[in-house]
Design a protein around this motif. Structure first.
Motif, PDB file in Angstrom:
ATOM      1  N   ALA A 276     -48.287   4.398  24.145  1.00 36.29           N
ATOM      2  CA  ALA A 276     -46.937   3.839  24.206  1.00 36.29           C
ATOM      3  C   ALA A 276     -46.619   3.262  25.581  1.00 36.29           C
ATOM      4  O   ALA A 276     -46.035   2.175  25.693  1.00 36.29           O
ATOM      5  CB  ALA A 276     -45.921   4.902  23.820  1.00 36.29           C
ATOM      6  N   ASP A 277     -47.008   3.973  26.652  1.00 40.51           N
ATOM      7  CA  ASP A 277     -46.662   3.473  27.993  1.00 40.51           C
ATOM      8  C   ASP A 277     -47.369   2.152  28.274  1.00 40.51           C
ATOM      9  O   ASP A 277     -46.769   1.193  28.761  1.00 40.51           O
ATOM     10  CB  ASP A 277     -46.951   4.513  29.089  1.00 40.51           C
ATOM     11  N   SER A 278     -48.639   2.076  27.885  1.00 45.02           N
ATOM     12  CA  SER A 278     -49.375   0.834  28.107  1.00 45.02           C
ATOM     13  C   SER A 278     -48.816  -0.284  27.222  1.00 45.02           C
ATOM     14  O   SER A 278     -48.817  -1.462  27.595  1.00 45.02           O
ATOM     15  CB  SER A 278     -50.856   1.088  27.834  1.00 45.02           C
ATOM     16  N   MET A 279     -48.295   0.089  26.062  1.00 43.85           N
ATOM     17  CA  MET A 279     -47.763  -0.927  25.143  1.00 43.85           C
ATOM     18  C   MET A 279     -46.566  -1.659  25.750  1.00 43.85           C
ATOM     19  O   MET A 279     -46.376  -2.851  25.512  1.00 43.85           O
ATOM     20  CB  MET A 279     -47.375  -0.263  23.821  1.00 43.85           C
ATOM     21  N   PHE A 280     -45.761  -0.937  26.546  1.00 42.28           N
ATOM     22  CA  PHE A 280     -44.620  -1.605  27.178  1.00 42.28           C
ATOM     23  C   PHE A 280     -45.105  -2.684  28.154  1.00 42.28           C
ATOM     24  O   PHE A 280     -44.444  -3.696  28.354  1.00 42.28           O
ATOM     25  CB  PHE A 280     -43.720  -0.590  27.890  1.00 42.28           C
ATOM     26  N   ASP A 299     -40.861   6.606  20.182  1.00 47.66           N
ATOM     27  CA  ASP A 299     -41.506   5.425  20.774  1.00 47.66           C
ATOM     28  C   ASP A 299     -40.917   4.154  20.164  1.00 47.66           C
ATOM     29  O   ASP A 299     -40.664   3.167  20.865  1.00 47.66           O
ATOM     30  CB  ASP A 299     -43.013   5.406  20.477  1.00 47.66           C
ATOM     31  N   GLY A 300     -40.707   4.189  18.852  1.00 48.06           N
ATOM     32  CA  GLY A 300     -40.219   3.013  18.130  1.00 48.06           C
ATOM     33  C   GLY A 300     -38.810   2.639  18.536  1.00 48.06           C
ATOM     34  O   GLY A 300     -38.463   1.458  18.593  1.00 48.06           O
ATOM     35  N   ASP A 301     -37.996   3.645  18.818  1.00 45.41           N
ATOM     36  CA  ASP A 301     -36.620   3.388  19.228  1.00 45.41           C
ATOM     37  C   ASP A 301     -36.617   2.602  20.541  1.00 45.41           C
ATOM     38  O   ASP A 301     -35.979   1.548  20.666  1.00 45.41           O
ATOM     39  CB  ASP A 301     -35.889   4.728  19.394  1.00 45.41           C
ATOM     40  N   TYR A 302     -37.370   3.113  21.509  1.00 43.58           N
ATOM     41  CA  TYR A 302     -37.422   2.453  22.817  1.00 43.58           C
ATOM     42  C   TYR A 302     -38.030   1.052  22.701  1.00 43.58           C
ATOM     43  O   TYR A 302     -37.510   0.079  23.234  1.00 43.58           O
ATOM     44  CB  TYR A 302     -38.280   3.258  23.800  1.00 43.58           C
ATOM     45  N   LEU A 303     -39.174   0.988  22.004  1.00 41.07           N
ATOM     46  CA  LEU A 303     -39.927  -0.269  21.970  1.00 41.07           C
ATOM     47  C   LEU A 303     -39.150  -1.372  21.259  1.00 41.07           C
ATOM     48  O   LEU A 303     -39.137  -2.520  21.711  1.00 41.07           O
ATOM     49  CB  LEU A 303     -41.278  -0.031  21.282  1.00 41.07           C
ATOM     50  N   ALA A 306     -36.453  -2.705  23.588  1.00 47.02           N
ATOM     51  CA  ALA A 306     -37.030  -3.458  24.708  1.00 47.02           C
ATOM     52  C   ALA A 306     -37.489  -4.836  24.222  1.00 47.02           C
ATOM     53  O   ALA A 306     -37.246  -5.856  24.883  1.00 47.02           O
ATOM     54  CB  ALA A 306     -38.207  -2.694  25.305  1.00 47.02           C
ATOM     55  N   LEU A 307     -38.112  -4.873  23.058  1.00 47.40           N
ATOM     56  CA  LEU A 307     -38.576  -6.153  22.520  1.00 47.40           C
ATOM     57  C   LEU A 307     -37.403  -7.077  22.206  1.00 47.40           C
ATOM     58  O   LEU A 307     -37.461  -8.282  22.448  1.00 47.40           O
ATOM     59  CB  LEU A 307     -39.404  -5.924  21.251  1.00 47.40           C
ATOM     60  N   ALA A 308     -36.327  -6.492  21.671  1.00 46.07           N
ATOM     61  CA  ALA A 308     -35.148  -7.302  21.349  1.00 46.07           C
ATOM     62  C   ALA A 308     -34.597  -7.948  22.618  1.00 46.07           C
ATOM     63  O   ALA A 308     -34.226  -9.122  22.626  1.00 46.07           O
ATOM     64  CB  ALA A 308     -34.080  -6.441  20.676  1.00 46.07           C
TER      65      ALA A 308
END
Ligand code: NAD
Length: 410
Positions: A276-280, A299-303, A306-308
């Motif tokens: 997850a950290d690398s995915m950001f 993870d999905g909530d944060y990601l 962030a993508l939005a």
């Protein structure tokens, strides 16, 4: 079962739980609180216009209002009456504006309650860029992803006890006596359940989506190096499902390198995983390498938020909560009470959730008409206040005017 009401026909599910959609489906709607009525009116206008343009009179949505939020509280004394759950199940497909969580003891978030009671286990968020939107990154157009976030498990399951509570103290004692684990005595305690069944139904939906839409990859995002038996298991169960249920249609990234010389065999979806950290970092640095994402709840909530932000903010981010029995499409923002009734805010998030809904029922032509018209409207600089203040030369319009501008460009 086909139940005609003289005013539309219920959507049905076949034995494999595929939707059977009549030309006049009854679809449930919740107008929502605060800005809900404004953005719902705008969305309804756009959806109805697109369906009429795409299919003439041969298809038509029959809307069925569902009681929820402040309206329901005033009418029947509770914000989410049982009948609303029953009717969403009956409709199979519903769309909702944002609901204000009532202030005061005893009220849980209405959105969380809807997801839990209806077992809407997949929170689905497409993230793509509309040219012209203000973005904080150099190449927002490279982002085109769809996040499948698990919606019922993980630390969000609500299994937690406050520091010093009887339950926390008892758990501390059990951990110490039976597992030789010592916690600081003033710990609050939360439990993180992630199950094989919960993981696999989510990953199954993500892989199916990739296959049905001809998308190149599904990435399992997790923090399994640290949380081995929850997030690590999510990763393992995801790969296991791909191998058992999609052997002919999927290939892992490792096999791609070792057996196929790095070339994706014709018609196959690549299954890969990232921490997850690398995915950001990845979504900022190499967004074009990611397409469908399947990930646990936290993870999905944060990601997804962030993508939005990367493509222009939550005002344009659509979403859906999907289960095996029914699906609820919704704006991802809240009810913004201070703008209620001002005909001011951006209806983009709910309109795009409506596009997802049209795709879900197989009415892709109508969805495409809206997406294209929305793109042209934004490119012409016709936007609501939230975007106008960030864009040079934009023409600020009201919520209802934005909807009419989209319809004019269909
Ligand atoms: P919010 O998203 O309602 O509003 C925060 C701010 O974001 C607003 O003041 C506004 O400036 C901006 N904003 C939101 N939607 C916008 C739009 N469509 N166009 C332009 N600007 C927009 O968040 P909040 O103030 O934290 O929550 C208000 C209420 O909404 C709370 O009761 C909360 O529980 C509820 N809520 C509901 C949902 C949901 O129904 N899915 C989600 C989040 C919050």
């Amino acid at each position: 079962m086909t139940d005609h009401r003289g005013n539309g026909t219920w959507i049905d599910l076949d034995r494999d739980r595929n939707l059977v959609v009549p030309p006049d489906p009854i679809i449930g709607f919740i107008e929502g609180d605060g800005i809900g009525p404004d953005i719902w009116a705008a969305t309804r206008l756009v959806l109805e216009s697109a369906v009429r343009r795409a299919y003439g009179g041969s298809k038509r949505i029959r809307w069925h209002e569902l009681a929820a939020g402040e309206k329901a509280l005033a009418a029947v004394g509770e914000p989410l009456p049982q009948i609303t759950f029953d009717e969403i199940r009956k409709c199979v497909v519903a769309i909702k504006g944002p609901l204000t969580t009532p202030v005061g003891k005893g009220f849980r978030s209405l959105n969380v309650t809807l997801r839990q009671v209806l077992n809407l286990y997949a929170c689905v968020r497409p993230v793509r860029y509309f040219p012209g939107l203000p973005s904080p990154v150099k190449h927002p157009e490279k982002v085109n992803m769809i996040v499948f976030r698990e919606n019922t498990e993980d630390v969000y399951a609500g299994i937690e006890w406050a520091s010093g509570s009887k339950e926390a103290r008892r758990l501390e004692a059990i951990l110490k006596e039976e597992f030789k684990v010592s916690l600081p005595p003033d710990s609050g305690i939360g439990i993180k359940p992630i199950s094989r069944a919960g993981t696999q139904r989510l990953v199954r939906r993500a892989i199916r989506y990739a296959i049905e839409n001809g998308l190149p990859s599904v990435t399992l995002v997790h923090k399994g190096n640290i949380m081995k038996y929850t997030e690590g298991a999510f990763r393992n169960w995801g790969y296991e499902l791909a191998a058992t249920e999609f052997a002919d249609l999927a290939v892992t990234e490792t096999d791609l390198e070792q057996k196929h010389g790095g070339h994706v065999p014709e018609g196959k979806v690549v299954i890969k995983d990232r921490m997850a950290d690398s995915m950001f970092q990845q979504v900022l640095l190499r967004p074009e390498e990611y397409s469908v994402i399947a990930t646990p709840n936290l993870d999905g909530d944060y990601l997804s938020d962030a993508l939005a932000a990367q493509v222009g903010g939550l005002g344009m981010a659509p979403g859906a909560n999907i289960g095996d029995e029914c699906a609820v499409f919704e704006a991802t923002h809240g009810s913004a009470p201070k703008y209620a009734g001002l005909d001011k805010v951006n209806p983009g998030s709910l309109i795009l959730s409506g596009v997802m809904m049209l795709e879900h029922i197989g009415w892709r032509e109508a969805g495409k008409l809206i997406e294209d018209a929305l793109t042209r409207t934004i490119q012409a600089g016709v936007v609501t206040y939230d975007l106008a203040r960030q864009m040079d030369g934009a023409r600020e319009v009201r919520c209802s005017e934005f909807a009419r501008a989209v319809v004019e460009r269909m």
